[in-house]
Design a protein around this motif. Structure first.
Motif, mmCIF file in Angstrom:
data_model
loop_
_atom_site.group_PDB
_atom_site.id
_atom_site.type_symbol
_atom_site.label_atom_id
_atom_site.label_comp_id
_atom_site.label_asym_id
_atom_site.label_seq_id
_atom_site.Cartn_x
_atom_site.Cartn_y
_atom_site.Cartn_z
ATOM 1 N N UNK A 5 -0.098 -15.343 -20.460
ATOM 2 C CA UNK A 5 0.335 -15.587 -21.830
ATOM 3 C C UNK A 5 0.995 -16.953 -21.936
ATOM 4 N N UNK A 6 0.661 -17.661 -22.993
ATOM 5 C CA UNK A 6 1.257 -18.980 -23.229
ATOM 6 C C UNK A 6 1.666 -19.084 -24.693
ATOM 7 N N UNK A 7 2.748 -19.782 -24.923
ATOM 8 C CA UNK A 7 3.197 -20.040 -26.281
ATOM 9 C C UNK A 7 3.405 -21.527 -26.449
ATOM 10 N N UNK A 8 3.081 -22.022 -27.633
ATOM 11 C CA UNK A 8 3.157 -23.460 -27.881
ATOM 12 C C UNK A 8 4.350 -23.834 -28.766
ATOM 13 N N UNK A 9 5.198 -22.847 -29.057
ATOM 14 C CA UNK A 9 6.325 -23.137 -29.948
ATOM 15 C C UNK A 9 7.673 -22.952 -29.273
ATOM 16 N N UNK A 10 7.684 -22.941 -27.951
ATOM 17 C CA UNK A 10 8.954 -22.830 -27.241
ATOM 18 C C UNK A 10 9.474 -21.424 -27.099
ATOM 19 N N UNK A 11 8.668 -20.428 -27.421
ATOM 20 C CA UNK A 11 9.111 -19.055 -27.263
ATOM 21 C C UNK A 11 9.977 -18.597 -28.422
ATOM 22 N N UNK A 12 10.687 -17.493 -28.191
ATOM 23 C CA UNK A 12 11.506 -16.879 -29.225
ATOM 24 C C UNK A 12 12.962 -16.894 -28.766
ATOM 25 N N UNK A 13 13.801 -17.575 -29.530
ATOM 26 C CA UNK A 13 15.211 -17.739 -29.176
ATOM 27 C C UNK A 13 16.109 -17.084 -30.220
ATOM 28 N N UNK A 14 17.259 -16.616 -29.769
ATOM 29 C CA UNK A 14 18.200 -15.976 -30.676
ATOM 30 C C UNK A 14 18.568 -16.880 -31.852
ATOM 31 N N UNK A 15 18.713 -18.163 -31.580
ATOM 32 C CA UNK A 15 19.121 -19.095 -32.631
ATOM 33 C C UNK A 15 18.074 -19.218 -33.733
ATOM 34 N N UNK A 16 16.838 -18.831 -33.433
ATOM 35 C CA UNK A 16 15.765 -18.943 -34.417
ATOM 36 C C UNK A 16 15.719 -17.764 -35.392
ATOM 37 N N UNK A 17 16.448 -16.683 -35.086
ATOM 38 C CA UNK A 17 16.295 -15.454 -35.846
ATOM 39 C C UNK A 17 17.179 -15.416 -37.085
ATOM 40 N N UNK A 18 16.654 -14.892 -38.199
ATOM 41 C CA UNK A 18 17.501 -14.631 -39.371
ATOM 42 C C UNK A 18 18.365 -13.398 -39.114
ATOM 43 N N UNK A 180 15.529 0.322 -35.018
ATOM 44 C CA UNK A 180 15.406 -0.857 -34.161
ATOM 45 C C UNK A 180 14.095 -1.551 -34.495
ATOM 46 N N UNK A 181 14.086 -2.874 -34.376
ATOM 47 C CA UNK A 181 12.869 -3.674 -34.555
ATOM 48 C C UNK A 181 12.864 -4.715 -33.442
ATOM 49 N N UNK A 182 11.887 -4.611 -32.545
ATOM 50 C CA UNK A 182 11.797 -5.542 -31.417
ATOM 51 C C UNK A 182 10.658 -6.534 -31.633
ATOM 52 N N UNK A 183 10.957 -7.796 -31.420
ATOM 53 C CA UNK A 183 9.955 -8.854 -31.501
ATOM 54 C C UNK A 183 9.663 -9.319 -30.077
ATOM 55 N N UNK A 184 8.402 -9.156 -29.685
ATOM 56 C CA UNK A 184 7.948 -9.428 -28.312
ATOM 57 C C UNK A 184 7.036 -10.637 -28.341
ATOM 58 N N UNK A 185 7.402 -11.672 -27.617
ATOM 59 C CA UNK A 185 6.591 -12.888 -27.517
ATOM 60 C C UNK A 185 6.179 -13.076 -26.062
ATOM 61 N N UNK A 186 4.879 -13.085 -25.806
ATOM 62 C CA UNK A 186 4.396 -13.278 -24.450
ATOM 63 C C UNK A 186 4.729 -14.657 -23.921
ATOM 64 N N UNK A 187 5.114 -14.729 -22.646
ATOM 65 C CA UNK A 187 5.415 -15.997 -21.982
ATOM 66 C C UNK A 187 4.753 -16.000 -20.609
ATOM 67 N N UNK A 188 4.679 -17.171 -20.007
ATOM 68 C CA UNK A 188 4.039 -17.300 -18.695
ATOM 69 C C UNK A 188 4.793 -16.492 -17.640
ATOM 70 N N UNK A 189 4.023 -16.061 -16.612
ATOM 71 C CA UNK A 189 4.570 -15.377 -15.447
ATOM 72 C C UNK A 189 5.275 -14.071 -15.800
ATOM 73 N N UNK A 190 4.840 -13.467 -16.911
ATOM 74 C CA UNK A 190 5.376 -12.192 -17.377
ATOM 75 C C UNK A 190 6.863 -12.269 -17.719
ATOM 76 N N UNK A 191 7.371 -13.465 -17.981
ATOM 77 C CA UNK A 191 8.777 -13.643 -18.372
ATOM 78 C C UNK A 191 8.848 -13.716 -19.905
ATOM 79 N N UNK A 192 8.464 -12.624 -20.523
ATOM 80 C CA UNK A 192 8.324 -12.586 -21.972
ATOM 81 C C UNK A 192 9.684 -12.618 -22.661
ATOM 82 N N UNK A 193 9.668 -13.011 -23.936
ATOM 83 C CA UNK A 193 10.850 -12.916 -24.789
ATOM 84 C C UNK A 193 10.804 -11.582 -25.520
#
Length: 212
Positions: A5-18, A180-193
């Motif tokens: 899995x690869x992401x081109x937007x830097x993954x999902x960070x807490x600071x990005x969330x509303x 609960x609502x979980x947002x899962x973003x795939x990342x390389x090496x199975x180190x997902x957000x």
């Protein structure tokens, strides 16, 4: 059978969330549904229920609306999922947006929508789908396909195109109020957000990061 899995937007960070999960859901849903998106039927979701004895079942249904109060889908109230929810309103939803390396996972409780809300949606459906809601006793055993086709044909004769089809009393909506609502973003090496909103009471939500 393994994909990196690869992401081109830097993954999902807490600071990005509303502050509210439905706002974050709206962001992702609009991206999944945008023209040119690789995700087919982004409103398709897996609904998982359990009956009174705790026996689970899952099926794919279509999300028909959502707002700050939750997620709405429609079904026959005699179907297996509806009977499960009548006995046990605990429910889970999964939006599998695999082409975007994303998932949204929801847990909560389901309750029937009002008849007014159900009627408004029913009359927005294509004529054939309105007839189908009457023709199918969802989840019941059929002798064969001809039984279903004959039921539909009889209804099509009774309600030709252009005629008003009444709302079936055994058909309607469920609104899933999330816990609960979980947002899962795939990342390389199975180190997902994995960032999960948890209802904290009084309309507030807290966010926690889960280990992948």
């Amino acid at each position: 059978m393994r994909e990196q899995y690869r992401t081109h937007d830097g993954g999902l960070l807490e600071a990005d969330l509303p502050t509210h999960p439905m706002e974050q859901f709206t962001r992702w849903f609009k991206q999944a549904a945008a023209p040119g998106s690789p995700t087919a039927e982004p409103n398709a979701m897996v609904v998982s229920t359990a009956d009174a004895e705790g026996r689970p079942s899952s099926r794919t249904v279509l999300l028909k609306s959502y707002d700050d109060e939750g997620f709405v889908f429609y079904t026959n109230y005699g179907s297996r999922k509806a009977l499960d929810l009548a006995a046990n309103p605990q429910v889970a939803l999964l939006f599998p947006w695999h082409p975007m390396s994303r998932q949204v996972l929801v847990t909560g409780t389901a309750a029937r929508t009002s008849r007014q809300e159900t009627a408004a949606y029913f009359h927005s459906r294509p004529h054939g789908s309105q007839l189908g809601a009457w023709a199918s006793a969802q989840s019941s055993v059929l002798a064969d396909r001809t039984e279903l086709d004959a039921s539909y044909a009889e209804l099509a004769e009774r309600y030709p195109p252009g005629s008003a089809v009444p709302v079936p009393p055994h058909w309607g909506g469920f609104r899933v109020t999330p816990r609960t609502v979980e947002f899962w973003q795939g990342r390389e090496n199975r180190l997902h957000d994995r960032l999960r909103y948890v209802a904290a009471g009084d309309g507030a939500w807290r966010v926690e990061r889960l280990s992948p």
